[in-house]
Design a protein around this motif. Structure first.
Motif, PDB file in Angstrom:
ATOM      1  N   ARG A 285      -7.188  -3.782  -1.060  1.00 42.19           N
ATOM      2  CA  ARG A 285      -7.691  -4.524  -2.214  1.00 42.19           C
ATOM      3  C   ARG A 285      -7.184  -5.962  -2.186  1.00 42.19           C
ATOM      4  O   ARG A 285      -7.925  -6.904  -2.510  1.00 42.19           O
ATOM      5  N   LEU A 286      -5.940  -6.134  -1.778  1.00 46.80           N
ATOM      6  CA  LEU A 286      -5.367  -7.482  -1.712  1.00 46.80           C
ATOM      7  C   LEU A 286      -6.151  -8.350  -0.735  1.00 46.80           C
ATOM      8  O   LEU A 286      -6.436  -9.519  -1.019  1.00 46.80           O
ATOM      9  N   VAL A 287      -6.506  -7.800   0.407  1.00 48.67           N
ATOM     10  CA  VAL A 287      -7.286  -8.549   1.398  1.00 48.67           C
ATOM     11  C   VAL A 287      -8.657  -8.906   0.836  1.00 48.67           C
ATOM     12  O   VAL A 287      -9.168 -10.014   1.052  1.00 48.67           O
ATOM     13  N   GLU A 288      -9.272  -7.986   0.089  1.00 47.59           N
ATOM     14  CA  GLU A 288     -10.579  -8.259  -0.519  1.00 47.59           C
ATOM     15  C   GLU A 288     -10.489  -9.368  -1.555  1.00 47.59           C
ATOM     16  O   GLU A 288     -11.390 -10.200  -1.677  1.00 47.59           O
ATOM     17  N   LEU A 289      -9.386  -9.384  -2.296  1.00 46.95           N
ATOM     18  CA  LEU A 289      -9.241 -10.353  -3.381  1.00 46.95           C
ATOM     19  C   LEU A 289      -8.836 -11.738  -2.892  1.00 46.95           C
ATOM     20  O   LEU A 289      -9.206 -12.744  -3.512  1.00 46.95           O
ATOM     21  N   CYS A 290      -8.074 -11.801  -1.813  1.00 52.16           N
ATOM     22  CA  CYS A 290      -7.399 -13.039  -1.408  1.00 52.16           C
ATOM     23  C   CYS A 290      -7.973 -13.558  -0.100  1.00 52.16           C
ATOM     24  O   CYS A 290      -7.540 -13.147   0.984  1.00 52.16           O
TER      25      CYS A 290
ATOM     26  N   GLY B 165       2.111  -8.382  -4.450  1.00 55.92           N
ATOM     27  CA  GLY B 165       0.738  -7.945  -4.694  1.00 55.92           C
ATOM     28  C   GLY B 165       0.643  -6.524  -5.220  1.00 55.92           C
ATOM     29  O   GLY B 165       0.056  -6.278  -6.290  1.00 55.92           O
ATOM     30  N   PRO B 166       1.204  -5.529  -4.524  1.00 56.75           N
ATOM     31  CA  PRO B 166       1.161  -4.160  -5.043  1.00 56.75           C
ATOM     32  C   PRO B 166       1.873  -4.009  -6.388  1.00 56.75           C
ATOM     33  O   PRO B 166       1.474  -3.191  -7.222  1.00 56.75           O
ATOM     34  N   TRP B 167       2.929  -4.794  -6.593  1.00 58.97           N
ATOM     35  CA  TRP B 167       3.611  -4.768  -7.898  1.00 58.97           C
ATOM     36  C   TRP B 167       2.660  -5.233  -9.006  1.00 58.97           C
ATOM     37  O   TRP B 167       2.545  -4.591 -10.052  1.00 58.97           O
ATOM     38  N   HIS B 168       1.965  -6.337  -8.779  1.00 58.83           N
ATOM     39  CA  HIS B 168       1.074  -6.875  -9.804  1.00 58.83           C
ATOM     40  C   HIS B 168      -0.156  -5.991  -9.999  1.00 58.83           C
ATOM     41  O   HIS B 168      -0.641  -5.837 -11.122  1.00 58.83           O
TER      42      HIS B 168
ATOM     43  N   ARG C 174       2.753  -3.116   8.874  1.00 61.97           N
ATOM     44  CA  ARG C 174       2.761  -1.660   8.876  1.00 61.97           C
ATOM     45  C   ARG C 174       3.375  -1.203   7.540  1.00 61.97           C
ATOM     46  O   ARG C 174       4.580  -1.286   7.351  1.00 61.97           O
ATOM     47  N   PRO C 175       2.543  -0.750   6.578  1.00 54.22           N
ATOM     48  CA  PRO C 175       3.095  -0.303   5.301  1.00 54.22           C
ATOM     49  C   PRO C 175       3.969   0.932   5.480  1.00 54.22           C
ATOM     50  O   PRO C 175       3.631   1.837   6.242  1.00 54.22           O
ATOM     51  N   ARG C 176       5.073   0.959   4.768  1.00 55.59           N
ATOM     52  CA  ARG C 176       5.980   2.115   4.802  1.00 55.59           C
ATOM     53  C   ARG C 176       6.062   2.720   3.409  1.00 55.59           C
ATOM     54  O   ARG C 176       5.085   3.227   2.891  1.00 55.59           O
ATOM     55  N   GLY C 177       7.238   2.616   2.804  1.00 57.59           N
ATOM     56  CA  GLY C 177       7.433   3.209   1.492  1.00 57.59           C
ATOM     57  C   GLY C 177       7.341   2.192   0.376  1.00 57.59           C
ATOM     58  O   GLY C 177       7.236   0.987   0.592  1.00 57.59           O
ATOM     59  N   HIS C 178       7.362   2.717  -0.846  1.00 57.70           N
ATOM     60  CA  HIS C 178       7.419   1.848  -2.004  1.00 57.70           C
ATOM     61  C   HIS C 178       8.250   2.514  -3.088  1.00 57.70           C
ATOM     62  O   HIS C 178       8.592   3.688  -3.006  1.00 57.70           O
TER      63      HIS C 178
END
Length: 268
Positions: free
Chosen positions: A23-28, A104-107, A132-136
């Motif tokens: 979603r971030l890539v789509e938005l930005c 970005g994921p926080w917001h 490479r996304p890991r944990g959150h």
């Protein structure tokens, strides 16, 4: 998108984050990001890719990305800038991008990702990124989650700032000032892309109220009013990103300390 159901402080799996990043890539539109699956091979230095961890620890990797940045600036502006200008511009690009990828994921979803410098790569020839996304982490309280966001940004960028201190000719306060500016700017930018600028300005102000060392200042947004009666959000950066120094036609940014409110209003 609901927050992941995990215990406070516990890392969560990557799929939710991957959705946030798509979603971030789509938005930005300015974010050139390649997402890697867990089992996908890491981008290779032979193809010009260097991780944040390599930039922090390997002088050859740092020299390669600086050379790439110099070539890009020279191609766009007709001349190579002074070395410390190149280094400042590259650090700004990396820091702003890292802040956007963490904030970005926080917001968007109240998730604070754990972005290790070894999991974020910069492409020397183009400035593109791979992650490479890991944990959150999710936490029940807003203040706690904001603190977790600041901690994640500081943990990721601390080693990178140390490597750039010499090339940029900046000391700790100026380096962390750039991170403060880039975190505020990243949240603000995402809000504008969402059509929610007021909310993002408030969010940036809550994340950066001031007094959260090593981040040396606050977001400190204010409003300027143009003659047509419209109000515009602005802030003054803690330090200059040196964009004005890349070429003869370049001017100081709208939030630069060099740019007066009168000039801002003229441009608006």
């Amino acid at each position: 998108m609901p927050a992941a159901s995990v215990a406070p402080g516990a890392p969560a799996a990557a799929p939710a984050l991957a959705a946030d990043y798509r979603r971030l890539v789509e938005l930005c539109p300015v974010l050139e990001l390649r997402l890697l699956d867990a089992g996908e091979p890491a981008p290779d230095a032979a193809d010009g890719w260097y991780s944040g961890a390599e930039l922090a620890a390997d002088e050859r990797a740092l020299a390669a990305v600086l050379a790439g940045a110099e070539a890009r600036i020279a191609d766009e502006h007709g001349r190579a800038p002074r070395p410390h200008v190149t280094a400042s511009r590259l650090l700004h690009h990396y820091a702003w991008s890292a802040c956007l990828l963490i904030a970005g994921p926080w917001h968007l979803s109240r998730r604070v990702p754990d972005v290790d410098p070894a999991d974020l790569w910069l492409h020397a020839p183009t400035g593109a990124l791979a992650l490479r996304p890991r944990g959150h982490v999710t936490l029940p309280g807003d203040d706690e989650l904001r603190a977790e966001l600041r901690t994640a940004v500081v943990a990721h960028l601390g080693p990178v700032l140390a490597a750039f201190a010499g090339p940029t000719r900046r000391r700790d306060r100026a380096l962390w000032g750039m991170v403060t500016d880039d975190l505020a700017s990243a949240v603000w930018y995402l809000g504008r892309m969402l059509g929610e600028e007021d909310a993002s300005v408030a969010a940036a102000g809550a994340v950066l109220p001031g007094g959260t060392l090593p981040l040396p200042g606050g977001a400190d947004f204010r409003r300027l009013h143009t003659p047509d009666g419209r109000a515009h959000h602005t802030r003054t950066r803690l330090g200059c990103c040196l964009y004005y120094a890349v070429g003869p036609a370049a001017t100081a940014c709208l939030t630069c300390p060099r740019t007066s409110d009168e000039e801002r209003l003229r441009r608006l």
